[in-house]
Every structure is written in C-alpha cells, then in structure tokens.
Enzyme design. Structure first.
Site, PDB file in Angstrom:
ATOM      1  N   GLN A  33     135.678  22.931  65.769  1.00 25.21           N
ATOM      2  CA  GLN A  33     136.618  23.428  65.099  1.00 25.21           C
ATOM      3  C   GLN A  33     137.547  22.048  64.846  1.00 25.21           C
ATOM      4  OE1 GLN A  33     139.464  24.162  63.401  1.00 25.21           O
ATOM      5  NE2 GLN A  33     140.664  24.051  65.351  1.00 25.21           N
ATOM      6  N   SER A  34     137.451  21.556  63.494  1.00 19.37           N
ATOM      7  CA  SER A  34     137.947  20.237  63.304  1.00 19.37           C
ATOM      8  C   SER A  34     139.517  20.218  63.036  1.00 19.37           C
ATOM      9  CB  SER A  34     137.018  19.457  62.831  1.00 19.37           C
ATOM     10  OG  SER A  34     137.264  20.113  61.223  1.00 19.37           O
TER      11      SER A  34
ATOM     12  N   SER B  60     137.365  11.450  68.494  1.00 17.74           N
ATOM     13  CA  SER B  60     138.543  11.135  67.284  1.00 17.74           C
ATOM     14  C   SER B  60     139.467  10.345  67.754  1.00 17.74           C
ATOM     15  CB  SER B  60     138.710  12.869  67.091  1.00 17.74           C
ATOM     16  OG  SER B  60     139.968  12.746  66.125  1.00 17.74           O
TER      17      SER B  60
ATOM     18  N   GLU C 125     142.579  11.326  67.036  1.00 18.25           N
ATOM     19  CA  GLU C 125     143.456  12.392  67.452  1.00 18.25           C
ATOM     20  C   GLU C 125     143.802  12.224  68.905  1.00 18.25           C
ATOM     21  OE1 GLU C 125     145.692  14.747  66.103  1.00 18.25           O
ATOM     22  OE2 GLU C 125     145.313  13.210  64.471  1.00 18.25           O
TER      23      GLU C 125
ATOM     24  N   TYR D 283     143.324  20.315  69.803  1.00 14.43           N
ATOM     25  CA  TYR D 283     142.287  19.747  69.246  1.00 14.43           C
ATOM     26  C   TYR D 283     142.183  18.294  69.910  1.00 14.43           C
ATOM     27  CZ  TYR D 283     139.500  16.913  66.103  1.00 14.43           C
ATOM     28  OH  TYR D 283     138.362  16.182  65.604  1.00 14.43           O
TER      29      TYR D 283
ATOM     30  N   GLU E 241     153.439  16.106  66.174  1.00 12.73           N
ATOM     31  CA  GLU E 241     152.956  15.271  65.244  1.00 12.73           C
ATOM     32  C   GLU E 241     152.359  14.183  65.812  1.00 12.73           C
ATOM     33  OE1 GLU E 241     151.182  15.119  62.787  1.00 12.73           O
ATOM     34  OE2 GLU E 241     152.392  15.063  60.771  1.00 12.73           O
TER      35      GLU E 241
HETATM   36  P1  NAP Z   1     133.952  19.643  59.532  1.00 11.26           P
HETATM   37  O1  NAP Z   1     133.683  19.250  57.940  1.00 11.26           O
HETATM   38  O2  NAP Z   1     135.127  20.482  59.984  1.00 11.26           O
HETATM   39  O3  NAP Z   1     132.662  20.105  60.095  1.00 11.26           O
HETATM   40  C1  NAP Z   1     132.299  20.859  61.283  1.00 11.26           C
HETATM   41  C2  NAP Z   1     131.126  21.446  61.526  1.00 11.26           C
HETATM   42  O4  NAP Z   1     130.951  21.959  62.828  1.00 11.26           O
HETATM   43  C3  NAP Z   1     130.566  22.344  60.317  1.00 11.26           C
HETATM   44  O5  NAP Z   1     129.314  22.199  60.251  1.00 11.26           O
HETATM   45  C4  NAP Z   1     130.978  23.821  61.243  1.00 11.26           C
HETATM   46  O6  NAP Z   1     130.208  24.874  60.595  1.00 11.26           O
HETATM   47  C5  NAP Z   1     130.387  23.357  62.717  1.00 11.26           C
HETATM   48  N1  NAP Z   1     130.880  24.215  63.442  1.00 11.26           N
HETATM   49  C6  NAP Z   1     131.972  24.653  63.974  1.00 11.26           C
HETATM   50  N2  NAP Z   1     132.018  25.631  64.876  1.00 11.26           N
HETATM   51  C7  NAP Z   1     130.999  25.600  65.144  1.00 11.26           C
HETATM   52  C8  NAP Z   1     130.036  26.520  66.549  1.00 11.26           C
HETATM   53  N3  NAP Z   1     130.906  27.288  67.059  1.00 11.26           N
HETATM   54  N4  NAP Z   1     128.945  26.241  66.633  1.00 11.26           N
HETATM   55  C9  NAP Z   1     127.904  25.285  65.569  1.00 11.26           C
HETATM   56  N5  NAP Z   1     128.735  24.739  64.716  1.00 11.26           N
HETATM   57  C10 NAP Z   1     130.065  24.911  64.518  1.00 11.26           C
HETATM   58  O7  NAP Z   1     134.068  18.362  60.039  1.00 11.26           O
HETATM   59  P2  NAP Z   1     133.836  16.728  59.739  1.00 11.26           P
HETATM   60  O8  NAP Z   1     135.015  16.206  59.076  1.00 11.26           O
HETATM   61  O9  NAP Z   1     132.288  16.824  59.428  1.00 11.26           O
HETATM   62  O10 NAP Z   1     133.702  15.854  61.325  1.00 11.26           O
HETATM   63  C11 NAP Z   1     132.764  15.952  61.956  1.00 11.26           C
HETATM   64  C12 NAP Z   1     133.184  15.812  63.656  1.00 11.26           C
HETATM   65  O11 NAP Z   1     133.665  14.580  63.753  1.00 11.26           O
HETATM   66  C13 NAP Z   1     133.865  16.912  64.187  1.00 11.26           C
HETATM   67  O12 NAP Z   1     133.451  16.937  65.506  1.00 11.26           O
HETATM   68  C14 NAP Z   1     135.234  16.456  63.783  1.00 11.26           C
HETATM   69  O13 NAP Z   1     136.142  17.031  65.019  1.00 11.26           O
HETATM   70  C15 NAP Z   1     135.081  15.085  64.247  1.00 11.26           C
HETATM   71  N6  NAP Z   1     135.914  13.982  63.901  1.00 11.26           N
HETATM   72  C16 NAP Z   1     136.335  13.854  62.285  1.00 11.26           C
HETATM   73  C17 NAP Z   1     136.922  13.059  61.564  1.00 11.26           C
HETATM   74  C18 NAP Z   1     137.334  13.058  59.991  1.00 11.26           C
HETATM   75  O14 NAP Z   1     138.416  12.432  59.872  1.00 11.26           O
HETATM   76  N7  NAP Z   1     136.524  13.734  59.312  1.00 11.26           N
HETATM   77  C19 NAP Z   1     137.588  11.992  62.414  1.00 11.26           C
HETATM   78  C20 NAP Z   1     137.331  11.882  63.907  1.00 11.26           C
HETATM   79  C21 NAP Z   1     136.378  12.899  64.388  1.00 11.26           C
HETATM   80  P3  NAP Z   1     130.817  25.556  59.175  1.00 11.26           P
HETATM   81  O15 NAP Z   1     130.399  24.756  58.210  1.00 11.26           O
HETATM   82  O16 NAP Z   1     129.911  26.890  59.628  1.00 11.26           O
HETATM   83  O17 NAP Z   1     132.007  25.871  59.327  1.00 11.26           O
HETATM   84  O1  F7E Z   2     146.289  15.585  58.369  1.00 12.81           O
HETATM   85  C1  F7E Z   2     149.945  15.813  57.284  1.00 12.81           C
HETATM   86  C2  F7E Z   2     149.655  16.036  58.645  1.00 12.81           C
HETATM   87  O2  F7E Z   2     144.777  17.457  58.396  1.00 12.81           O
HETATM   88  C3  F7E Z   2     146.767  14.189  58.091  1.00 12.81           C
HETATM   89  C4  F7E Z   2     140.752  15.786  61.229  1.00 12.81           C
HETATM   90  O3  F7E Z   2     139.648  15.467  60.586  1.00 12.81           O
HETATM   91  O4  F7E Z   2     141.291  13.530  61.189  1.00 12.81           O
HETATM   92  C5  F7E Z   2     141.671  14.921  60.789  1.00 12.81           C
HETATM   93  O5  F7E Z   2     142.969  15.491  61.298  1.00 12.81           O
HETATM   94  C6  F7E Z   2     148.330  14.218  57.900  1.00 12.81           C
HETATM   95  C7  F7E Z   2     148.807  14.797  59.023  1.00 12.81           C
HETATM   96  O6  F7E Z   2     144.084  15.416  59.180  1.00 12.81           O
HETATM   97  C8  F7E Z   2     149.903  18.520  54.925  1.00 12.81           C
HETATM   98  O7  F7E Z   2     150.842  16.688  59.508  1.00 12.81           O
HETATM   99  C9  F7E Z   2     151.281  16.786  55.297  1.00 12.81           C
HETATM  100  O8  F7E Z   2     149.806  14.159  59.684  1.00 12.81           O
HETATM  101  O9  F7E Z   2     144.321  15.809  56.655  1.00 12.81           O
HETATM  102  P1  F7E Z   2     144.951  16.092  58.100  1.00 12.81           P
HETATM  103  P2  F7E Z   2     144.486  15.016  60.568  1.00 12.81           P
HETATM  104  O10 F7E Z   2     145.379  15.997  61.421  1.00 12.81           O
HETATM  105  O11 F7E Z   2     144.783  13.664  60.718  1.00 12.81           O
HETATM  106  C10 F7E Z   2     141.423  13.373  62.487  1.00 12.81           C
HETATM  107  C11 F7E Z   2     140.866  11.843  63.018  1.00 12.81           C
HETATM  108  C12 F7E Z   2     140.416  14.326  63.249  1.00 12.81           C
HETATM  109  O12 F7E Z   2     139.783  13.990  64.245  1.00 12.81           O
HETATM  110  C13 F7E Z   2     140.586  15.872  62.550  1.00 12.81           C
HETATM  111  O13 F7E Z   2     139.133  16.500  62.843  1.00 12.81           O
HETATM  112  O14 F7E Z   2     148.805  14.869  56.886  1.00 12.81           O
HETATM  113  N1  F7E Z   2     150.176  16.620  56.054  1.00 12.81           N
HETATM  114  N2  F7E Z   2     151.007  18.017  54.800  1.00 12.81           N
HETATM  115  C14 F7E Z   2     149.370  17.577  56.073  1.00 12.81           C
HETATM  116  N3  F7E Z   2     148.159  17.910  56.488  1.00 12.81           N
HETATM  117  C15 F7E Z   2     147.427  19.341  56.011  1.00 12.81           C
HETATM  118  N4  F7E Z   2     146.213  19.382  56.568  1.00 12.81           N
HETATM  119  N5  F7E Z   2     147.916  19.921  55.168  1.00 12.81           N
HETATM  120  C16 F7E Z   2     149.186  19.676  54.547  1.00 12.81           C
HETATM  121  O15 F7E Z   2     149.746  20.453  53.720  1.00 12.81           O
END
Ligand code: NAP
Ligand code: F7E
Length: 337
Positions: free
Chosen positions: A89-90, A131, A133, A154, A286
């Site tokens: 749950q990302s 992450s 985060e 998270y 935040e």
């Molecule tokens: P995403 O698009 O939200 O994809 C999350 C994946 O996890 C989806 O395939 C989702 O399935 C699956 N999932 C959720 N709950 C599950 C469960 N209970 N059992 C099995 N699968 C489940 O995330 P992403 O951006 O590709 O990121 C990939 C990973 O990197 C995540 O762990 C995220 O937290 C981490 N991460 C992301 C970022 C970033 O900036 N993107 C940065 C740092 C770390 P559904 O398609 O069915 O929802």
């Molecule tokens: O927010 C601000 C918000 O939801 C970025 C995930 O992939 O990266 C991601 O987490 C910033 C935050 O990403 C809105 O407050 C303003 O400061 O795109 P975001 P995130 O929270 O940085 C990390 C590395 C992960 O690991 C996570 O899985 O943008 N913000 N206005 C907003 N954010 C959202 N979503 N929506 C708004 O309307």
C-alpha cells in the site's frame, strides 16, 4: 538456462517496468496479482502472453502478500533465483487513513516474504523496495548512513521492512538487499500521486475537460527521477557478489510548485489560473524535503540517472496529452468541473 524471477507488485508502476526489463534480459518472470473485482493488469497487458501460450516466459499467479502460506507454496512451485518485493500500500496520505492495513501489507509482508523464503528452503536473492520516506524529517541530503525519522504510517512500515531485510541477511546469511529509492515517476504512475495528478490535469485542462486542479502543500521538496531507470538499479543490486543497501536518487531538488510550473508551461498554460489549494490533501505530518545522495550506487553499481525533473514533467505531460486525445477519439469522457 535463463534465470527465474518472482515479482510482487507486478501490476504497479515499478513492477511493470521491471517485468519488461527482466524479460528483455532473458528471465522467466512470475508475477503476483491480487484478486480484484475489476481488471488491475492494465500496465502489464502488453507483455502478458496468456495462459494458453505455448512458451510462457511471463506467468501470473493470484496471491496476496498478507497470505503467508500462499507465499510459501508459490516459492516452492516457482523456485525463483531472484525475488523483487515491490508490493505495498504505497500511498503516504492513504496510510494515515488505513494505518494498520498499511502496517500489515507494507511492513509485515516484507517479513512474511523473508520467512516464506526460509520456510520454503529457497536460496533466492531478495530485493526489498525500501523508500526515502524512511528518512522523513532527517535533513537532506540523505544517504545510506542517514538516521531514519519516518513521518507517516507508510514510512514506519517501510522502516520495519528495511530492518527485517537487514536482520535476515545478518541472522541467516540471506542475500537480501534494500533499495532506498527516492520518488520516481512515469506515465504509468498512479493517478493520485502528485506528479501524475498534475500532468493528467494539464492534459485535461488543455482539452477543455477540466478547469481546476486542487492540490495541498506546494512547498514540499522532492527528488523526482524516472521509473524505468530506477528498476535497472534494482536489478543491479541483486547482481553484486555481496548483498548491501543502496540509495537511488537524482540528487536534484524541486518543489511541488516548480513541478506544477514546468508541467503547465510545457502545455503553454499559466498554472496560477487553474491551481487551487485544498487542505484535504495535506498530511497530518509532512515530509518537507527529500534529496538523495546516490554516490554509493554510482560507484558500486555503476548506476546513474539521465532524466531530470524538467524532462520528466515533459515526458509525463506529453503522454497524458496523447492519452486524453485517444480517449476523446474513441470513448465518452467524463467532464469534471
Ligand atoms: P504502486 O504503483 O502503488 O504498486 C504497488 C503494487 O503492490 C501494485 O501491484 C499493487 O497491486 C500491489 N499490492 C498492493 N497490495 C498488495 C497485497 N496485499 N498483495 C499483493 N500485492 C499488493 O507502487 P510503485 O510506485 O510501483 O512502487 C513499488 C514499490 O516501491 C512499493 O513497495 C513502493 O512502496 C516502493 N517505493 C516506491 C517509490 C516511488 O516513488 N514510486 C519510491 C520508493 C519506494 P494493485 O495493482 O492490485 O493495486
Ligand atoms: O506526494 C505533496 C505531498 O503522494 C509528494 C510514494 O511513491 O514517494 C511517494 O510518496 C508531495 C508530498 O508522493 C498533493 O504533500 C501536494 O509532499 O506524490 P506524493 P510521496 O508522499 O512523496 C515515496 C518515496 C514513496 O515511497 C511512496 O510510496 O506532494 N502534495 N498536493 C500532494 N500529494 C498528493 N498525492 N496529492 C496532492 O494533491
């Protein structure tokens, strides 16, 4: 014989790019898909060969990260060389609404998977999607030695997954690594993350389908990279002789406001006419500034990013403009006012 990989979260942004990368490298890729009442395989439909294909190199399995027994059975069946744990749950904001669920799926499931590796007798190498985060309130620049101070359920869950991974490496000699990835985006980014929300709104405003974009905190600073480049770093981490943890980032900082300006300007729009503030998008706590120092990944993995934030915004706006045009050409589009 090519290698076999198991990817959790294969239907997500990163999972889809990683599956493409591994297939191109000759892997057989097994992905975990959770059951949903609507199709959730849109990002991987173009590479899926179907259950009846004669030679299947991309195989999907129904399972869930909360089902530890299913994970053990799957590992016994698939016998992967490499496991990429991307499922989570990302969404940070959502984790405040569903903290226990997020703790279970995003945190405890990392441990569940590591334990399933042990229980199944698998010798697979494990990549854990950690992450930036986890750094939360720790001042930038952040690297592998920066202490964690998470600011959301998270972030707390990811810290748990991080330490479980380190612990299994130390306790059982498992080849398990943490990729500490900073924000990375793409046209496949989920529509409620801020970059995609912005670029999608730009495309819809340009097409006359929307006239407002409501956002929260515009002052947050992020280090945004391009997802296809980041999955390459994940793979490189599992090819080293010794397991270790790596920060992956561009090192370039931008505020949400700057991303908005760039995205709207790319479509010749003045953002201040359309963007409005809604406190509902603020978080109870935040993360003000994340800027990564990826020197270790550059030196040991030979990895470096090429797409920077301005180019990234343009790639995403162009893709959303194409997507809206396709929708308008072929389907009824709901008009949001
Ligand atoms: P995403 O698009 O939200 O994809 C999350 C994946 O996890 C989806 O395939 C989702 O399935 C699956 N999932 C959720 N709950 C599950 C469960 N209970 N059992 C099995 N699968 C489940 O995330 P992403 O951006 O590709 O990121 C990939 C990973 O990197 C995540 O762990 C995220 O937290 C981490 N991460 C992301 C970022 C970033 O900036 N993107 C940065 C740092 C770390 P559904 O398609 O069915 O929802
Ligand atoms: O927010 C601000 C918000 O939801 C970025 C995930 O992939 O990266 C991601 O987490 C910033 C935050 O990403 C809105 O407050 C303003 O400061 O795109 P975001 P995130 O929270 O940085 C990390 C590395 C992960 O690991 C996570 O899985 O943008 N913000 N206005 C907003 N954010 C959202 N979503 N929506 C708004 O309307």
């Amino acid at each position: 014989m090519g290698k076999t990989a198991l990817v959790t979260g294969v239907t997500g942004q990163d999972g889809s790019y990683l599956a493409e990368l591994l297939l191109a490298k000759g892997y057989t890729v097994h992905g975990i898909v959770r059951r949903s009442s609507t199709f959730n395989t849109e990002r991987i439909d173009h590479i899926y060969q179907g259950p009846q294909a004669s030679r299947r190199t991309f195989v999907l399995h129904h399972a869930d990260l909360t089902d530890g027994v299913a994970l053990v059975n799957l590992l016994r069946e698939v016998r992967p060389d490499e496991i990429y744990n991307l499922g989570a749950q990302s969404h940070v904001r959502v984790s405040f609404d569903a903290p226990l669920y997020t703790g279970d799926v995003t945190g405890l499931s990392a441990l569940r998977l590591l334990e399933a590796v042990r229980a199944s007798g698998s010798g697979a190498r494990v990549y854990q999607a950690s992450s930036s985060e986890m750094f939360g309130a720790a001042p930038p620049p952040q690297n592998e030695r920066t202490p964690f101070h998470p600011r959301s359920p998270y972030g707390c869950a990811k810290v748990f997954g991080y330490w479980a991974t380190v612990n299994y490496r130390e306790a059982y000699g498992m080849y398990a690594v943490n990729g500490i990835l900073f924000n990375h985006e793409s046209p496949r980014r989920g529509e409620t993350f801020v970059t995609r929300k912005i670029t999608r709104a730009v495309a819809r405003i340009k097409a006359g389908l929307q006239d407002r974009l409501y956002l929260g905190n515009l002052d947050a600073v992020r280090d945004w990279g391009y997802a296809p480049e980041y999955v390459e770093a994940m793979w490189r981490m599992l090819q080293r002789d010794e397991p270790d943890d790596y920060v992956v980032a561009t090192g370039e900082a931008a505020t949400v406001r700057q991303f908005v300006e760039t995205a709207f300007a790319h479509a010749d729009l003045d953002w201040s006419r359309y963007v409005r503030y809604d406190p509902k998008y603020e978080r109870p706590s935040e993360v003000d500034a994340l800027i990564g120092d990826a020197s270790k990944a550059r030196e040991l993995l030979g990895w470096q990013p090429h797409v920077r934030v301005a180019g990234l915004a343009e790639i995403m706006v162009d893709a959303d403009i194409r997507q809206v045009a396709d929708q308008l050409a072929g389907a009824t589009v709901r008009i949001d006012r």
